[in-house]
Scaffold this motif. Sequence first.
Motif, PDB file in Angstrom:
ATOM      1  N   ILE A  15       0.829  -1.204   0.000  1.00 20.85           N
ATOM      2  CA  ILE A  15       0.000   0.000   0.000  1.00 20.85           C
ATOM      3  C   ILE A  15       0.865   1.256   0.000  1.00 20.85           C
ATOM      4  O   ILE A  15       0.521   2.263  -0.639  1.00 20.85           O
ATOM      5  N   ALA A  16       1.994   1.227   0.697  1.00 20.11           N
ATOM      6  CA  ALA A  16       2.905   2.376   0.687  1.00 20.11           C
ATOM      7  C   ALA A  16       3.402   2.675  -0.722  1.00 20.11           C
ATOM      8  O   ALA A  16       3.494   3.845  -1.132  1.00 20.11           O
ATOM      9  N   VAL A  17       3.705   1.636  -1.486  1.00 18.93           N
ATOM     10  CA  VAL A  17       4.146   1.822  -2.874  1.00 18.93           C
ATOM     11  C   VAL A  17       3.015   2.428  -3.705  1.00 18.93           C
ATOM     12  O   VAL A  17       3.238   3.332  -4.528  1.00 18.93           O
ATOM     13  N   LEU A  18       1.787   1.960  -3.511  1.00 17.64           N
ATOM     14  CA  LEU A  18       0.648   2.530  -4.228  1.00 17.64           C
ATOM     15  C   LEU A  18       0.499   4.018  -3.933  1.00 17.64           C
ATOM     16  O   LEU A  18       0.227   4.825  -4.833  1.00 17.64           O
ATOM     17  N   CYS A  19       0.651   4.403  -2.672  1.00 17.29           N
ATOM     18  CA  CYS A  19       0.533   5.815  -2.296  1.00 17.29           C
ATOM     19  C   CYS A  19       1.600   6.665  -2.976  1.00 17.29           C
ATOM     20  O   CYS A  19       1.320   7.769  -3.462  1.00 17.29           O
ATOM     21  N   ALA A  20       2.828   6.154  -3.003  1.00 19.43           N
ATOM     22  CA  ALA A  20       3.916   6.891  -3.650  1.00 19.43           C
ATOM     23  C   ALA A  20       3.648   7.065  -5.145  1.00 19.43           C
ATOM     24  O   ALA A  20       3.846   8.146  -5.711  1.00 19.43           O
ATOM     25  N   ILE A  21       3.192   6.006  -5.799  1.00 25.79           N
ATOM     26  CA  ILE A  21       2.877   6.085  -7.235  1.00 25.79           C
ATOM     27  C   ILE A  21       1.780   7.109  -7.488  1.00 25.79           C
ATOM     28  O   ILE A  21       1.822   7.876  -8.462  1.00 25.79           O
ATOM     29  N   SER A  22       0.778   7.173  -6.600  1.00 26.76           N
ATOM     30  CA  SER A  22      -0.336   8.100  -6.800  1.00 26.76           C
ATOM     31  C   SER A  22       0.131   9.554  -6.766  1.00 26.76           C
ATOM     32  O   SER A  22      -0.370  10.392  -7.521  1.00 26.76           O
ATOM     33  N   VAL A  23       1.088   9.862  -5.908  1.00 25.50           N
ATOM     34  CA  VAL A  23       1.618  11.227  -5.840  1.00 25.50           C
ATOM     35  C   VAL A  23       2.358  11.578  -7.121  1.00 25.50           C
ATOM     36  O   VAL A  23       2.177  12.661  -7.695  1.00 25.50           O
ATOM     37  N   VAL A  24       3.191  10.667  -7.592  1.00 28.17           N
ATOM     38  CA  VAL A  24       3.977  10.920  -8.805  1.00 28.17           C
ATOM     39  C   VAL A  24       3.049  11.127 -10.008  1.00 28.17           C
ATOM     40  O   VAL A  24       3.214  12.081 -10.789  1.00 28.17           O
ATOM     41  N   LEU A  25       2.065  10.256 -10.172  1.00 25.86           N
ATOM     42  CA  LEU A  25       1.165  10.371 -11.320  1.00 25.86           C
ATOM     43  C   LEU A  25       0.308  11.631 -11.236  1.00 25.86           C
ATOM     44  O   LEU A  25       0.019  12.263 -12.262  1.00 25.86           O
ATOM     45  N   TYR A  26      -0.095  12.016 -10.044  1.00 29.78           N
ATOM     46  CA  TYR A  26      -0.877  13.237  -9.881  1.00 29.78           C
ATOM     47  C   TYR A  26      -0.078  14.454 -10.336  1.00 29.78           C
ATOM     48  O   TYR A  26      -0.588  15.313 -11.078  1.00 29.78           O
ATOM     49  N   ILE A  27       1.158  14.537  -9.917  1.00 31.60           N
ATOM     50  CA  ILE A  27       2.001  15.680 -10.288  1.00 31.60           C
ATOM     51  C   ILE A  27       2.219  15.715 -11.805  1.00 31.60           C
ATOM     52  O   ILE A  27       2.149  16.775 -12.445  1.00 31.60           O
ATOM     53  N   LEU A  28       2.469  14.538 -12.393  1.00 33.97           N
ATOM     54  CA  LEU A  28       2.673  14.481 -13.849  1.00 33.97           C
ATOM     55  C   LEU A  28       1.409  14.897 -14.597  1.00 33.97           C
ATOM     56  O   LEU A  28       1.471  15.656 -15.575  1.00 33.97           O
TER      57      LEU A  28
END
Length: 438
Positions: free
Chosen positions: A414-427
């Motif tokens: 779940i921590a990895v999912l959260c990190a990916i969500s931040v990166v994709l949101y910014i992009l």
Amino acid sequence: MSTQSEAVAAPPQLTKKPSKVERRNLRALSWGHALEWYDWAIFGLLSVYLGATFFPSDNPVASTLNALAVFAVGFVARPLGGAVFGFVADRFGRRKIMIFAIGAVALGSFIIGVLPGYETIGIAAPIIVVAARLLQGLSAGVEAPLGTAYALELVPGRPGYVAGFFAFFNNLGNLLAPLSIFCISALLGPEALAAYGWRIPFIIGGALGLIVLWLRRTLPETLNTEAIHTIGAVPTKKNSVWRDVRKYWLSVLATIFIVGAIQAYNYTWIAGLPNLANGLYGEDPTAVFAITTGMGIFLTLGAWVLSRVLDRFPMSRWFVIARVAAIPTIFLALLYSQPGIGTLAGVMFGGAVVLLLNMTIFVVVANSLLPQHIRGTGLGLGYGIGVALFGGTASYLLLWLQNQGLMWVFPTYIAVLCAISVVLYILAKRRNGLFVGE
């Protein structure tokens, strides 16, 4: 091609306090959200009893996992429901779809509440349960994402207020679920709860659906069918909905992870840990439901407070802070590796603050990445896939990994999912701009 120039002018300016009519319309929409969350929460919380009734097994863990698998099946239908009914809403309007959605959710709940068990009707019992969950999944796939998009159109100048208002009712649904079960367990006792008392919350959900249908009868239509194919001053073709969804593919992909990551976190707290306590550790169910009820009260009141303050800062800032904070706090789940009602309470309330902020804003944040004319389709698709892939499987995965002695894998995932969500949101924000909340 970047649409930044279109997005800059799109977000409306903040307005004063919503009018009486706007608040009435928000209540009609948000009570439906409360019912949806209530319905999905009670299925997750009562999976132990559903498994024993509809999926008999000598192993209580196996029967619970079977019920949680059906819980996940309901999520599988959500992307299809979001895409199909979201498209209809983008082409022909919001109101009728929102009325249909709540009717289907309530009907599925009532069917499960009155359905005879496996011992009475045999294999038909699990088949009907799966069919009811699929019906609910189709409707819920559009109820949650489109309802928020609809609300942002009804009250366009207060995205933070809308986020907090809806989260209050969402959390109220989550609160009413364990509260109703707690009251039934306290009044009837654990044995009666297991025998027949678990049916009562489902029947209540069906009855509440009739009330919500009555409230929604006066909702106005917000999508101008004469101009639904216009973005700002740029006219588009009538068949452009799916074309433009493809154009905003990065925003849809970001939505999948924005929704999926926090829903995996959420269902861990509202369903996974309570089922771990009831099904694997044999904790007192009344105490478990008392803890989940207390957390529900905190989340509900907290969302009301956030509705008053979120508009003071850009929604993008709130999102990045909340999502980054979720990465370390998900590891609190590791503390509940053996029976202990005090430990369960500490873990549940320890993660509640971060869960509150994330669950309040995530749908509005996802809405911000898409223009109005494709919001029903794009958000319905992204929301449905995110919940189906990550949220609907979280409870099952938690119990399975714990049973395999691999509990540490779950919070890491779940921590990895959260990190990916931040990166994709910014992009997505940089590529397409934002349409709400800035």
